[in-house]
Design an enzyme around this catalytic site. Sequence first.
Site, mmCIF file in Angstrom:
data_model
loop_
_atom_site.group_PDB
_atom_site.id
_atom_site.type_symbol
_atom_site.label_atom_id
_atom_site.label_comp_id
_atom_site.label_asym_id
_atom_site.label_seq_id
_atom_site.Cartn_x
_atom_site.Cartn_y
_atom_site.Cartn_z
ATOM 1 N N ARG A 54 0.749 5.598 0.550
ATOM 2 C CA ARG A 54 -0.297 4.650 0.915
ATOM 3 C C ARG A 54 0.178 3.869 2.136
ATOM 4 O O ARG A 54 1.317 4.000 2.561
ATOM 5 C CB ARG A 54 -0.648 3.731 -0.270
ATOM 6 C CG ARG A 54 0.598 3.370 -1.036
ATOM 7 C CD ARG A 54 0.719 1.991 -1.464
ATOM 8 N NE ARG A 54 0.402 1.006 -0.484
ATOM 9 C CZ ARG A 54 1.259 0.491 0.390
ATOM 10 N NH1 ARG A 54 2.517 0.921 0.462
ATOM 11 N NH2 ARG A 54 0.902 -0.442 1.224
ATOM 12 N N ASP A 249 -5.455 -1.797 8.467
ATOM 13 C CA ASP A 249 -5.853 -0.405 8.194
ATOM 14 C C ASP A 249 -6.805 0.125 9.255
ATOM 15 O O ASP A 249 -6.954 1.337 9.412
ATOM 16 C CB ASP A 249 -6.478 -0.305 6.807
ATOM 17 C CG ASP A 249 -5.416 -0.585 5.761
ATOM 18 O OD1 ASP A 249 -5.174 -1.770 5.472
ATOM 19 O OD2 ASP A 249 -4.785 0.374 5.292
ATOM 20 N N ASN A 259 -8.014 -5.157 6.521
ATOM 21 C CA ASN A 259 -6.718 -5.055 5.840
ATOM 22 C C ASN A 259 -6.972 -5.262 4.350
ATOM 23 O O ASN A 259 -8.105 -5.509 3.924
ATOM 24 C CB ASN A 259 -5.728 -6.084 6.394
ATOM 25 C CG ASN A 259 -4.300 -5.801 5.943
ATOM 26 O OD1 ASN A 259 -3.839 -4.659 6.026
ATOM 27 N ND2 ASN A 259 -3.602 -6.804 5.451
HETATM 28 O O1 MRU Z 1 -4.472 0.379 -0.210
HETATM 29 P P1 MRU Z 1 -3.175 0.416 0.564
HETATM 30 O O2 MRU Z 1 -1.990 0.065 -0.279
HETATM 31 O O3 MRU Z 1 -3.017 1.710 1.308
HETATM 32 O O4 MRU Z 1 -3.369 -0.726 1.626
HETATM 33 C C1 MRU Z 1 -2.341 -0.979 2.518
HETATM 34 C C2 MRU Z 1 -2.566 -2.150 3.348
HETATM 35 O O5 MRU Z 1 -3.582 -2.789 3.320
HETATM 36 C C3 MRU Z 1 -1.538 -2.453 4.335
HETATM 37 O O6 MRU Z 1 -1.443 -3.820 4.536
HETATM 38 C C4 MRU Z 1 -1.971 -1.755 5.593
HETATM 39 O O7 MRU Z 1 -2.063 -0.378 5.397
HETATM 40 C C5 MRU Z 1 -1.132 -2.072 6.718
HETATM 41 S S1 MRU Z 1 -0.118 -0.720 7.029
HETATM 42 C C6 MRU Z 1 1.364 -0.990 7.508
#
Ligand code: MRU
Length: 367
Positions: A54, A249, A259
Amino acid sequence: MKVNGLHYHTIWVNENDSSVIEVIDQRRLPFVFETVQLKTETDAFEAIRNMTVRGAPLIGVTGAFGMYLALINYHETIPLQEYIQEKADYLKTARPTAVNLAILIDEMVDALRNYTDKESVIELALKMATEMKNREISWSEQIGEYGCELIEAISKKKNGEPVNILTHCNAGWLACIDWGTATAPIYKAFLKGIPIHVWVDETRPRNQGARLTAWELRQAGVPHTVIPDNTGGHLMQHGMVDICIVGSDRTTATGDVANKIGTYLKALAAEDNQVPFYVALPSSTFDFNLSDGINEIPIEQRDASEVNQMEGISPEGKIHTVRIMPEGSPVANYGFDVTPARLVTGLVTERGICEANRESISSLFQK
Ligand code: MRU
């Protein structure tokens, strides 16, 4: 970064069998450190979808290796270019919000476009996925250098008193390949000997802050404190946060930032308390086609079980999942929110720090 003293990336090619991709299973952390093997594009798709991997940069690179695995498994039942497009379309649907996935896969499809033989495309896909991985590492490190300057400046103003940094979710090395985005400046500052302390938002519902960021920071020895998600505003009112640094994201050409859900509320509290609010992101997280984040960025909705259940470990070391609310109560589970550009102090990228507006972003990213 190191896990129990050994250097790891979050994704790598198996050293004995180059048709196998290895990843760290992030669903098991912080309780168990385990790796998982990906052998097909379906494995890569599922690993992204079920959040074995993720974080926007890692999702993108896993998609790229997924294309490589798809090409290994090409059996010439349909024309090669048709097959490449079909697999790209499939992999891109694994998760909707992090734009890195589509950007890296499209880049690969473009590069493979003029090839007609299986061996050449396999070779090129592996080369490209590896280059994309290495590129993310160097971008993260560069983000770290630029972001560290912000922390250093605050440290000087505070005469060496610890700089309190608040972060949300896990925009750490686990979300990337190494260093992280939001955590890269933190690691750089720590390695430089600048006194720092990190407030780690737990980040309901999946608790990526409490589970992953806290684990990373502990592995690295960085002083930190985990806080419930609703604590940040109180800390900011009492001068206990010097700077917020979060990841992204997907960020529009105008500087609106998608985000992890809850980021927007932190940005509002930061604005109300004059706390600088920075977003750290590589160029692979910009969506230059969009200009209205709130209305244009697709927001993932996830399963109710992430909200109505919680996973933890007993004193005996057994991992349990328990229900934490009345059976049958409906649940809404939006994975991300959008922080409007006006609440963002600056964007920390591999090319430097810019303001969250079209002019400033395009001055850094003309191409
Ligand atoms: O749902 P996730 O765990 O993939 O979400 C991740 C985030 O929101 C992070 O803060 C984001 O990907 C920033 S990446 C370095």
